[in-house]
Design a protein around this motif. Structure first.
Motif, mmCIF file in Angstrom:
data_model
loop_
_atom_site.group_PDB
_atom_site.id
_atom_site.type_symbol
_atom_site.label_atom_id
_atom_site.label_comp_id
_atom_site.label_asym_id
_atom_site.label_seq_id
_atom_site.Cartn_x
_atom_site.Cartn_y
_atom_site.Cartn_z
ATOM 1 N N ALA A 236 1.022 -0.697 0.079
ATOM 2 C CA ALA A 236 0.149 0.039 0.108
ATOM 3 C C ALA A 236 0.972 0.990 -0.351
ATOM 4 O O ALA A 236 0.333 2.424 -0.323
ATOM 5 N N TRP A 237 2.122 1.067 0.592
ATOM 6 C CA TRP A 237 3.148 2.317 0.196
ATOM 7 C C TRP A 237 3.605 2.431 -0.244
ATOM 8 O O TRP A 237 3.818 3.759 -0.903
ATOM 9 N N LEU A 238 3.658 1.069 -1.165
ATOM 10 C CA LEU A 238 4.504 1.726 -2.736
ATOM 11 C C LEU A 238 4.028 2.337 -4.134
ATOM 12 O O LEU A 238 4.206 2.754 -4.252
ATOM 13 N N MET A 239 2.585 2.075 -3.529
ATOM 14 C CA MET A 239 1.632 2.445 -4.562
ATOM 15 C C MET A 239 0.941 3.914 -4.530
ATOM 16 O O MET A 239 0.450 5.010 -5.008
ATOM 17 N N LEU A 240 1.458 4.879 -3.309
ATOM 18 C CA LEU A 240 1.520 5.656 -3.169
ATOM 19 C C LEU A 240 2.159 7.011 -4.200
ATOM 20 O O LEU A 240 1.586 7.916 -4.037
ATOM 21 N N ASN A 241 3.322 6.525 -4.388
ATOM 22 C CA ASN A 241 4.141 7.841 -5.233
ATOM 23 C C ASN A 241 4.751 6.215 -6.447
ATOM 24 O O ASN A 241 5.925 6.121 -5.751
ATOM 25 N N ALA A 242 3.960 5.380 -6.999
ATOM 26 C CA ALA A 242 4.142 4.321 -6.842
ATOM 27 C C ALA A 242 5.305 4.170 -8.258
ATOM 28 O O ALA A 242 5.961 2.966 -8.815
ATOM 29 N N ALA A 243 6.021 5.443 -8.853
ATOM 30 C CA ALA A 243 7.375 5.333 -9.807
ATOM 31 C C ALA A 243 8.171 6.038 -9.148
ATOM 32 O O ALA A 243 9.322 4.705 -9.906
ATOM 33 N N PRO B 14 6.528 13.806 0.297
ATOM 34 C CA PRO B 14 5.164 14.499 0.545
ATOM 35 C C PRO B 14 4.078 13.658 -0.857
ATOM 36 O O PRO B 14 2.987 14.559 -1.003
ATOM 37 N N ASP B 15 5.102 13.065 -2.043
ATOM 38 C CA ASP B 15 3.902 12.321 -2.335
ATOM 39 C C ASP B 15 3.585 11.413 -1.780
ATOM 40 O O ASP B 15 2.378 10.746 -2.414
ATOM 41 N N GLY B 16 3.658 10.960 -0.547
ATOM 42 C CA GLY B 16 4.112 9.372 -0.385
ATOM 43 C C GLY B 16 3.400 9.524 1.041
ATOM 44 O O GLY B 16 1.883 10.458 1.308
ATOM 45 N N GLY B 17 3.348 8.766 2.219
ATOM 46 C CA GLY B 17 2.593 8.818 3.077
ATOM 47 C C GLY B 17 3.298 8.391 4.278
ATOM 48 O O GLY B 17 4.428 6.942 4.101
ATOM 49 N N ARG C 262 -5.287 15.839 0.884
ATOM 50 C CA ARG C 262 -6.255 14.333 0.378
ATOM 51 C C ARG C 262 -5.503 13.715 -0.572
ATOM 52 O O ARG C 262 -4.650 13.879 -1.805
ATOM 53 N N ARG C 263 -5.543 12.026 -0.586
ATOM 54 C CA ARG C 263 -5.414 10.640 -0.749
ATOM 55 C C ARG C 263 -6.568 9.740 -1.549
ATOM 56 O O ARG C 263 -7.386 9.705 -0.495
ATOM 57 N N THR C 264 -6.591 9.226 -2.437
ATOM 58 C CA THR C 264 -7.644 8.083 -2.309
ATOM 59 C C THR C 264 -6.991 6.759 -2.985
ATOM 60 O O THR C 264 -5.797 7.181 -3.704
ATOM 61 N N SER C 265 -7.953 5.725 -3.193
ATOM 62 C CA SER C 265 -7.179 4.414 -3.556
ATOM 63 C C SER C 265 -8.413 3.674 -4.215
ATOM 64 O O SER C 265 -9.376 3.503 -3.148
ATOM 65 N N ARG C 266 -7.999 2.967 -4.970
ATOM 66 C CA ARG C 266 -9.010 2.061 -4.855
ATOM 67 C C ARG C 266 -8.883 0.892 -4.477
ATOM 68 O O ARG C 266 -10.120 -0.093 -4.482
ATOM 69 N N ASP C 267 -8.562 0.541 -3.376
ATOM 70 C CA ASP C 267 -8.590 -0.797 -2.411
ATOM 71 C C ASP C 267 -9.017 -0.199 -1.030
ATOM 72 O O ASP C 267 -8.960 0.982 -0.526
ATOM 73 N N PRO C 268 -10.536 -1.030 -1.495
ATOM 74 C CA PRO C 268 -11.130 -0.630 -0.078
ATOM 75 C C PRO C 268 -10.461 -0.826 1.209
ATOM 76 O O PRO C 268 -11.306 0.055 2.583
ATOM 77 N N ALA D 288 -2.459 14.993 7.688
ATOM 78 C CA ALA D 288 -2.374 15.767 8.531
ATOM 79 C C ALA D 288 -0.116 15.722 8.119
ATOM 80 O O ALA D 288 0.055 15.596 7.688
ATOM 81 N N GLY D 289 0.144 16.880 9.299
ATOM 82 C CA GLY D 289 1.468 17.386 8.540
ATOM 83 C C GLY D 289 2.125 16.942 9.924
ATOM 84 O O GLY D 289 2.539 17.899 10.612
#
Length: 230
Positions: free
Chosen positions: A69-76, A87-90, A118-124, A131-132
């Motif tokens: 799940a973490w890898l997909m936050l900044n998938a490239a 900043p592009d991850g979590g 704000r982020r969204t995911s296809r995974d339910p 948060a900062g």
């Protein structure tokens, strides 16, 4: 593309990312989606979740779902190039962080990540909190950014998690030398009223109140012998 060539290209990622590679990373090496599908059908890859594959020869860790799940936050972006506060991850947080730290027995049917936007995911089963975070709020577990025990407990108290669960995690964290009671007391004062302590901002009173709920106290816990592991 030959199977051997594709696997060699993917190994640049799988060897350094817990055996995993994202479809975007694969595409960047010249391995397209059709090839990934062929490698999966041939038994060389397993699909971990949408857009993330793992080499079938890789060791499956207990944190695989969180890692994917973490890898997909900044998938490239390769995992080894990401800062803990990308900043592009979590960062894994809340119930997920508690599980990764080995604390408590909270229901953990979702993966929770704190992100700066704000982020969204296809995974339910993936949930986001905005948060900062500060550098002191984050640690790493096997290369995976996770909120510290202190920050995790504060986040769970913000959610008003049952006090006995919080107290159990505090006890386990202290016994594992992951948390200091005096430091915790300095940070949990804002939640005193939430947990029934009628002295606003009194972290020490709140800590005693929580520990009393599981039959212990600050004094007992501070002087409790640490069990010897065999």
């Amino acid at each position: 593309m030959k199977t051997s060539d594709a696997l060699r290209l993917l190994s640049a990622f799988t060897s350094a990312q817990w055996g995993m590679v994202t479809s975007r990373q694969a595409k960047g090496t010249g391995v397209d989606g059709v090839t990934l599908h062929r490698l999966e059908k041939a038994g060389h890859l397993d699909r971990v979740r949408h857009g993330v594959y793992a080499a079938t020869i890789a060791v499956v860790t207990e944190a695989r779902e969180e890692q994917a799940a973490w890898l997909m936050l900044n998938a490239a972006e390769p995992a080894w190039k990401r800062a803990p506060l990308d900043p592009d991850g979590g960062v894994l947080s809340h119930e997920s962080a508690a599980r990764l730290h080995g604390l408590g027995e909270l229901v953990n049917d979702r993966i929770v990540l704190t992100t700066p936007r704000r982020r969204t995911s296809r995974d339910p089963d993936v949930r986001f909190r905005i948060a900062g975070l500060l550098e002191d709020d984050v640690t790493t577990i096997d290369g995976l950014p996770v909120t510290t025990v202190l920050r995790t407990i504060r986040d769970l108290m913000e959610q008003r998690i049952d006090g006995s669960h919080i107290a159990t995690m505090i006890q386990e964290a202290v016994e594992a030398h992951l948390l200091r009671l005096d430091v915790l007391a300095e940070h949990i004062g804002p939640y005193a009223l939430v947990y029934g302590v009628r002295r606003p901002g009194d972290g020490e009173a709140l800590l005693e109140h929580l520990l009393a709920g599981i039959g212990t106290s600050v004094a007992r816990l501070a002087h409790r012998p640490i069990p010897t592991r065999r």
